[in-house]
Scaffold this active site. Structure first.
Site, PDB file in Angstrom:
ATOM      1  N   TYR A  69       0.837  -1.187   0.000  1.00 11.87           N
ATOM      2  CA  TYR A  69       0.000   0.000   0.000  1.00 11.87           C
ATOM      3  C   TYR A  69       0.879   1.248   0.000  1.00 11.87           C
ATOM      4  O   TYR A  69       1.473   1.611   1.019  1.00 11.87           O
ATOM      5  CB  TYR A  69      -0.932   0.026   1.212  1.00 11.87           C
ATOM      6  CG  TYR A  69      -1.948  -1.084   1.276  1.00 11.87           C
ATOM      7  CD1 TYR A  69      -2.258  -1.849   0.147  1.00 11.87           C
ATOM      8  CD2 TYR A  69      -2.610  -1.381   2.461  1.00 11.87           C
ATOM      9  CE1 TYR A  69      -3.186  -2.867   0.211  1.00 11.87           C
ATOM     10  CE2 TYR A  69      -3.555  -2.398   2.532  1.00 11.87           C
ATOM     11  CZ  TYR A  69      -3.832  -3.142   1.403  1.00 11.87           C
ATOM     12  OH  TYR A  69      -4.765  -4.158   1.467  1.00 11.87           O
ATOM     13  N   HIS A  85      -0.642 -12.066   0.774  1.00 19.96           N
ATOM     14  CA  HIS A  85      -1.566 -11.164   0.091  1.00 19.96           C
ATOM     15  C   HIS A  85      -2.159 -11.807  -1.167  1.00 19.96           C
ATOM     16  O   HIS A  85      -3.341 -11.630  -1.465  1.00 19.96           O
ATOM     17  CB  HIS A  85      -0.825  -9.879  -0.269  1.00 19.96           C
ATOM     18  CG  HIS A  85      -1.703  -8.692  -0.395  1.00 19.96           C
ATOM     19  ND1 HIS A  85      -1.244  -7.402  -0.267  1.00 19.96           N
ATOM     20  CD2 HIS A  85      -3.016  -8.566  -0.661  1.00 19.96           C
ATOM     21  CE1 HIS A  85      -2.239  -6.548  -0.418  1.00 19.96           C
ATOM     22  NE2 HIS A  85      -3.329  -7.233  -0.672  1.00 19.96           N
ATOM     23  N   SER A  99     -13.430  -3.666   1.495  1.00 18.96           N
ATOM     24  CA  SER A  99     -14.349  -2.928   0.622  1.00 18.96           C
ATOM     25  C   SER A  99     -15.807  -3.198   0.975  1.00 18.96           C
ATOM     26  O   SER A  99     -16.636  -3.452   0.085  1.00 18.96           O
ATOM     27  CB  SER A  99     -14.086  -3.245  -0.856  1.00 18.96           C
ATOM     28  OG  SER A  99     -12.794  -2.838  -1.241  1.00 18.96           O
ATOM     29  N   PRO A 100     -16.189  -3.132   2.258  1.00 26.95           N
ATOM     30  CA  PRO A 100     -17.568  -3.450   2.639  1.00 26.95           C
ATOM     31  C   PRO A 100     -18.583  -2.397   2.231  1.00 26.95           C
ATOM     32  O   PRO A 100     -19.786  -2.651   2.321  1.00 26.95           O
ATOM     33  CB  PRO A 100     -17.483  -3.567   4.162  1.00 26.95           C
ATOM     34  CG  PRO A 100     -16.362  -2.660   4.538  1.00 26.95           C
ATOM     35  CD  PRO A 100     -15.358  -2.806   3.433  1.00 26.95           C
ATOM     36  N   GLY A 127     -18.467  -1.146  -0.909  1.00 28.27           N
ATOM     37  CA  GLY A 127     -18.475  -1.183  -2.367  1.00 28.27           C
ATOM     38  C   GLY A 127     -17.640  -0.112  -3.036  1.00 28.27           C
ATOM     39  O   GLY A 127     -18.018   0.408  -4.088  1.00 28.27           O
ATOM     40  N   ARG A 128     -16.476   0.199  -2.449  1.00 26.25           N
ATOM     41  CA  ARG A 128     -15.569   1.215  -2.996  1.00 26.25           C
ATOM     42  C   ARG A 128     -16.283   2.556  -3.200  1.00 26.25           C
ATOM     43  O   ARG A 128     -16.031   3.264  -4.160  1.00 26.25           O
ATOM     44  CB  ARG A 128     -14.927   0.724  -4.297  1.00 26.25           C
ATOM     45  CG  ARG A 128     -14.185  -0.597  -4.136  1.00 26.25           C
ATOM     46  CD  ARG A 128     -13.401  -0.979  -5.373  1.00 26.25           C
ATOM     47  NE  ARG A 128     -12.913  -2.345  -5.310  1.00 26.25           N
ATOM     48  CZ  ARG A 128     -11.809  -2.746  -4.691  1.00 26.25           C
ATOM     49  NH1 ARG A 128     -11.054  -1.874  -4.067  1.00 26.25           N
ATOM     50  NH2 ARG A 128     -11.451  -4.017  -4.692  1.00 26.25           N
TER      51      ARG A 128
END
Length: 333
Positions: free
Chosen positions: A56, A127, A206-207, A209-210
């Protein structure tokens, strides 16, 4: 608030964690000060789960977390820190290389420990899987890190239920990380169930949805400035406009229920099992507060039916990944 256990015998965590990819400009510009403010808010709210990765921002997210831990006495005792390794940039061009070799994983783990300023991480994930190396061998490598005291628990990201069973037979797997939300339901076809059976936490990234499952989704123009989203099918036209239209009734339902759309999206994820732990990311303290709205909210059967009515399975327009973005995650259905 009911806290959740990470793994069968793991630590107790706040039901909502922090996905620290957002500390690295992935979803737009941010700063160390902004990220530190979110970590301050997390401590104040009792949130103790931080998820990051060496990739990241090519170490930026870990460095920001490390500087916070160094400047704030007691923060290390408060936070449960998870990070990941196994992805490296392709020196010959675009894309990534997935390297699960013992030498690479150990070198990347040592780099993560240095950036974070810690002697050990609470959870270390692979990852992405390297299909050339059996997952049993990779699990053995991670188990060795546990023996060395560099890692307290192990996990995998974006693997299939069958791969989880193979890994878990070698060494207990504490967590599997996968995208899971009202817009990405594939984990329900085996992964949610296998994690529950084995006593493995399902950490849902991403809960929201981005951003689609919020009251202020990223604009199409903003998405086009972000390399990952600009190439993501759900953020391409005509899919983008169709998705914006589709979430309108969900936003209205959330308002009727006294929640932000993000809060209701998180509440839905939490309702999918006590072993499911969402890790939303944000660059905003105000948005972080919305993400925590669901921590004490228990959705009724009627609430869940209402959500399914406005956002039925398969509502999203476009695949969750493009063809290049699908390189790495294991498809199992």
């Amino acid at each position: 608030m009911k806290h959740r256990t990470l793994g069968r015998d793991g630590p107790t965590l706040h039901p909502v964690g922090i996905g620290a990819m957002s500390f690295s400009n992935f979803y737009g510009p941010t700063s160390e000060a902004d990220s530190h403010a979110i970590l301050d808010a997390a401590r104040d709210a009792g949130v103790n789960h931080i998820d990051t990765s060496n990739i990241y921002g090519m170490g930026t997210s870990e460095t920001v977390i490390g500087s916070y831990l160094a400047a704030n006495r007691g923060a290390l005792d408060h936070f449960f820190i998870a990070t990941k390794g196994a992805i490296r940039r392709n020196p010959e061009g675009a894309g990534n290389i997935f390297d699960n070799s013992p030498a690479h994983l150990e070198a990347e783990l040592d780099g993560s420990l240095k950036r974070l300023g810690v002697d050990a991480v609470d959870l270390y994930y692979v990852h992405r899987r390297d299909p050339a190396i059996p997952i049993e061998d990779v699990t053995g490598t991670l188990a060795e890190f546990v023996k060395q005291g560099k890692v307290k628990a192990i996990g995998f990201s974006e693997i299939a239920p069958t791969s989880l069973r193979r890994a878990h037979a070698v060494h207990p797997v504490a967590a599997v990380q996968s995208e899971y939300s009202l817009s990405t339901r594939a984990p329900e076809l085996g992964l949610v169930q296998t994690c529950a059976e084995l006593g493995v936490a399902l950490v849902a990234f991403s809960p929201v949805g981005r951003s689609f499952l919020t009251d202020t989704p990223l604009t199409f123009e903003a998405a086009q400035t972000l390399p990952f989203l600009a190439g993501n099918p759900r953020f391409m036209q005509p899919n983008y406009d169709a998705n914006i239209a589709a979430v309108g009734p969900f936003q209205a339902l959330a308002a009727e229920m006294g929640l932000s759309a993000a809060g209701l999206a998180i509440a839905w994820v939490l309702a999918q099992g006590d072993h499911v732990l969402p890790i939303p990311g944000t660059r905003s303290v105000a948005h972080f507060a919305q993400l925590l709205e669901a921590s004490d909210r228990r959705l009724s059967a009627a609430d869940l039916r209402a959500i399914e009515t406005v956002l039925p399975v398969g509502w999203a327009h476009g695949d969750r990944y493009s063809v290049p973005q699908w390189t790495g995650p294991e498809r199992f259905c």
